[in-house]
Write an enzyme that holds these catalytic residues in place. Sequence first.
Site, PDB file in Angstrom:
ATOM      1  N   GLY A  98       0.816  -1.212   0.000  1.00 25.52           N
ATOM      2  CA  GLY A  98       0.000   0.000   0.000  1.00 25.52           C
ATOM      3  C   GLY A  98       0.842   1.250   0.000  1.00 25.52           C
ATOM      4  O   GLY A  98       1.975   1.225  -0.509  1.00 25.52           O
ATOM      5  N   GLU A  99       0.295   2.352   0.547  1.00 27.38           N
ATOM      6  CA  GLU A  99       1.006   3.651   0.595  1.00 27.38           C
ATOM      7  C   GLU A  99       1.226   4.238  -0.793  1.00 27.38           C
ATOM      8  O   GLU A  99       1.982   5.203  -0.935  1.00 27.38           O
ATOM      9  CB  GLU A  99       2.413   3.534   1.209  1.00 27.38           C
ATOM     10  CG  GLU A  99       2.510   2.966   2.564  1.00 27.38           C
ATOM     11  CD  GLU A  99       3.979   2.851   3.031  1.00 27.38           C
ATOM     12  OE1 GLU A  99       4.907   3.265   2.321  1.00 27.38           O
ATOM     13  OE2 GLU A  99       4.173   2.331   4.147  1.00 27.38           O
ATOM     14  N   GLY A 100       0.682   3.633  -1.841  1.00 28.00           N
ATOM     15  CA  GLY A 100       1.017   4.068  -3.193  1.00 28.00           C
ATOM     16  C   GLY A 100       2.323   3.481  -3.691  1.00 28.00           C
ATOM     17  O   GLY A 100       2.827   3.882  -4.748  1.00 28.00           O
TER      18      GLY A 100
END
Lengths: 319, 319
Positions: A285-287
Amino acid sequence: PDACAIAAARARQAQLTKPPGSLARLEEIALFFAGWQGVERPMLERGRALIFAGNHGVAVHGVSAFPPEVTAQMVANFAAGGAAINALATLADLEIRVLPIELDRPTADFTRAPATTEAECLAALSIGAEAVEPGLHAIILGEMGIGNSTAAAALAARSFGGAVSDWVGPGTGLDRDGVERKTQVVADALAFHADAPHSPFDTLCRVGGREIAAMAGAVLRARQLGIPVILDGFISCAAVAPLAAATPAIVDHCLAGHCSAEPGHGLLLEKLGLEPLLRLGMRLGEGSGAAVATLIVRAALATHAQMATFAEAGVSSRA
Amino acid sequence: PDACAIAAARARQAQLTKPPGSLARLEEIALFFAGWQGVERPMLERGRALIFAGNHGVAVHGVSAFPPEVTAQMVANFAAGGAAINALATLADLEIRVLPIELDRPTADFTRAPATTEAECLAALSIGAEAVEPGLHAIILGEMGIGNSTAAAALAARSFGGAVSDWVGPGTGLDRDGVERKTQVVADALAFHADAPHSPFDTLCRVGGREIAAMAGAVLRARQLGIPVILDGFISCAAVAPLAAATPAIVDHCLAGHCSAEPGHGLLLEKLGLEPLLRLGMRLGEGSGAAVATLIVRAALATHAQMATFAEAGVSSRA
């Protein structure tokens, strides 16, 4: 997208010193950006990674391998520059904006109430929309929120149907018992909201979350402005699932950065009609996956803009 | 590889602010580089793209969509900075070295003679070996040579067996008749050399080529020096096929940058036991796929080196 710009970009590609079509997906990406930016040689000088964060009431059911306080701790880590997305956004030359949304007010436990009120959901959609402004060349979407892969599974299941277990996975690292518990939680949520309206907005309010609604708002605003979006993993894709189930073309300006290891992500990408750029087994996640995919986009735009034509280079074309 | 450095790098990864294993392939790449460089935090400051070029007598059979003069023309294009590899190496921050090898002396038509004499093959191996020097952090391998996917098919077939047609594809863009003709040419070559010795060196001399032998030389020298290699497409992989068929561990210091659209490449990667980093349908050569893959390696090394630990960031680990 601008058909003239795509045609001009395609005509340019046919003249570049390479066998026709030999850059394959890189050529498709360049055409995609040409169309949305409306220019023959698209750019990525102003790319922004938007990392939205939110907390989830459903976390009380033990659906995550990490405790809820990690959401705020990771937001602090983003600010200090210590997270994966910091290293990756620097490498990909992306501006990072981290937008935590009311972390001290988790959503309601959506097995027994809507996750957010309409007003809360609209506020989050607006935060996402306002984070996108004219002149950006691309938006990279990311998120942080302990419990949000449970919300994502509920969103995907309520939007596209199918067996609940197809949409539920280990997230940050649940064991088998944890995944079973999480599957039951999602099934309970779907049952609780079964008779409520199934409009995209209702689904987003009922089983979403603030950072998820913000991502949906960012995607919608980017579409209004014609700015390409690079989606990240299961959660960023689930954020657009309610909209895409009703209006499949809503993701036409989106690239799928990668296919994550979360089991439901591949299925969700299929439902969205998106072919991921990368399959590296990432699940952070987190981009992070979208930021790595940005490197591929840069490769596409660099070759498209910088290569010489057959005429410029004095190279013979086909025999 | 250095087991202590790998253990230290693995211990570091377990402390970084992410769910364990969530960077997946990126973590594996960081461990791979840690092992070969013998350090906990590997670097890629001195990366070199080696692009070898050679001409092929077998081109007289019309096995390429482009005429043989394109080899020299593309070498000039590399020097002028107009090729795909120039844009990609700049993006990936790689030094480019282009080494054309006797372009005015094509190899012999290997359907009726060995492609190179032993002396010619050794000279090319040496050119490749000498292009790799201590202190480099990685080598990216690429090539240019009209006709060389025919040599690559012959190398792969003579090294690993199987149906000739499994190894032959359209290369730069042959039509179906062209692929049939190319398949016959490879079959003729295998038949002509059937009774000759099958040592790696004999196979390389008989159905290889100068730029192919140079790539093999570079891989061997990189191995001596413990420098990781990023392989490109079908032809760079075919360059190591004779060696790998005899000594599978010879590619232990190699990463497969990508799987190209050339149909034999996927099969060849299987035979080499390598899982490609990218599958973007590229089929350009020049080291282009390996250069794009270098961006993924940079993502792996950047996260590994730069991320904060749980303790540094004050983030709670698992619940």
